[in-house]
Write a protein that holds these residues in place. Structure first.
Motif, short mmCIF file in Angstrom:
data_model
loop_
_atom_site.label_atom_id
_atom_site.label_comp_id
_atom_site.label_asym_id
_atom_site.label_seq_id
_atom_site.Cartn_x
_atom_site.Cartn_y
_atom_site.Cartn_z
N PHE A 175 0.80 -1.10 -0.10
CA PHE A 175 -0.26 -0.16 -0.09
C PHE A 175 0.83 1.40 -0.12
N GLN A 176 2.07 1.14 0.66
CA GLN A 176 2.82 2.36 0.77
C GLN A 176 3.59 2.60 -0.66
N SER A 177 3.87 1.54 -1.09
CA SER A 177 4.29 1.67 -2.71
C SER A 177 3.43 2.21 -3.65
N VAL A 178 2.09 1.86 -3.54
CA VAL A 178 1.07 2.37 -4.62
C VAL A 178 1.01 4.03 -4.30
N GLU A 179 0.70 4.04 -2.79
CA GLU A 179 0.72 5.35 -2.46
C GLU A 179 1.87 6.51 -2.98
N LYS A 180 2.94 6.07 -2.91
CA LYS A 180 4.01 6.73 -3.26
C LYS A 180 4.44 6.99 -5.02
N ASP A 181 4.05 6.04 -5.51
CA ASP A 181 4.18 5.86 -6.98
C ASP A 181 2.84 6.38 -7.61
N LYS A 205 -6.79 9.60 -3.84
CA LYS A 205 -7.51 8.73 -5.02
C LYS A 205 -6.63 7.31 -4.89
N TRP A 206 -5.26 7.04 -4.57
CA TRP A 206 -4.52 6.29 -4.50
C TRP A 206 -5.19 4.70 -3.98
N TYR A 207 -5.95 5.06 -2.75
CA TYR A 207 -6.37 4.26 -2.02
C TYR A 207 -7.72 3.50 -2.67
N SER A 213 -9.75 -1.62 -4.83
CA SER A 213 -10.60 -2.29 -5.58
C SER A 213 -9.66 -3.26 -6.28
N SER A 214 -8.44 -3.15 -6.33
CA SER A 214 -7.60 -3.93 -7.19
C SER A 214 -7.12 -5.29 -5.97
N ILE A 215 -6.91 -4.95 -4.85
CA ILE A 215 -6.64 -5.81 -3.79
C ILE A 215 -7.83 -6.78 -3.59
N ILE A 236 -1.75 -1.31 -10.75
CA ILE A 236 -2.63 -2.42 -10.76
C ILE A 236 -1.67 -3.69 -11.06
N GLU A 237 -0.85 -3.46 -11.88
CA GLU A 237 0.12 -4.80 -12.11
C GLU A 237 0.91 -4.99 -10.89
#
Length: 245
Positions: A15-21, A30-32, A37-39, A215-216
């Motif tokens: 989650f921290q990686s998705v948030e960062k990128d 919006k990142w969350y 959705s994807s998790i 997403i990937e």
């Protein structure tokens, strides 16, 4: 898929990686939506609780009112996700959040209490559908002319009931839910539609590519291979010049 369940520490790192990128110009709220959705669609809806607990550790969610507003957004993303993955995974996700919610943070609002089918619902649904598909919908209508149940389902339910309601999460967040939920299922045609649709509502080419990379990232965490889906460069020629993006 790995038989080993991911740990809380591994989920937090994801989650921290998705948030960062996640694309910074789309805002930090919006990142969350992509993450939940994807998790959930990717087969680990129980980790929605881990996401929720990470979010409420942040300074902006230190009051019951702010946490109630947060859960309305997460819940709306999961409600919309039903339209592309079915009920069980989003329901499992909301149960996981409910198990860790504090009693004072529970939100009892009901977003669709006044919903009804009819002309207004159809008009709203077709309005949003038209923004995503534009002239391309004619081909879909032609295909579904002999499968009218699916045409009705798309107009009245998928778009009328679920996706055209932007009172809690907006247009970009709605497309994040749909794009994430479809792409993580490795569905070629519909992923292309929503790569194109995300561009058509104003998200830049560069940001759509970054979104797909997130997403990937979640898919890899879930042990899924996305080897059929196109990229934004593959559909860019289908985005009209006047898309505003």
């Amino acid at each position: 898929m790995s038989l080993t369940e991911p740990s809380a520490e591994e989920a937090l790192a994801l989650f921290q990686s998705v948030e960062k990128d996640f694309p910074k110009d789309l805002g930090d709220d919006k990142w969350y939506i992509l993450a939940i959705s994807s998790i959930s669609a990717g087969g680990h809806p129980d980790l929605s609780a881990n996401l929720y607990q990470y979010l409420i550790s942040k300074p902006e969610f230190q009051t019951s009112k702010s946490r109630q507003a947060l859960v309305r957004r997460l819940r709306e993303a999961l409600v919309k996700l039903v339209s592309v993955v079915g009920v069980p995974k989003p329901l499992e996700a909301i149960f996981s959040i409910a198990r860790v919610e504090r009693p004072e943070d529970r939100d009892y609002s009901f977003s669709r209490e006044q919903w009804s089918s009819g002309p207004a619902n159809l008009e709203r649904g077709m309005g949003w559908l038209s923004q995503i598909y534009r002239h391309n919908h004619a081909a879909t209508e032609n295909t579904l002319a002999c499968h009218k149940d699916f045409d009705w389902l798309s107009r009245e339910i998928t778009y009328g009931l679920y996706l055209s309601d932007h009172t809690i999460i907006g247009p970009v967040e709605t497309e994040l839910v749909v794009f994430s939920g479809i792409a993580i299922q490795n569905l070629k045609t519909e992923t292309g539609w929503h790569l194109r649709g995300t561009r058509r509502i104003g998200v830049s080419h560069e940001d759509v590519e970054i979104i797909q990379q997130q997403i990937e990232k979640v898919a890899a965490f879930c042990g899924l291979t996305l080897n059929r889906i196109p990229r934004v460069k593959d559909i860019e020629h289908e985005v009209p010049w006047d898309s505003g993006a």
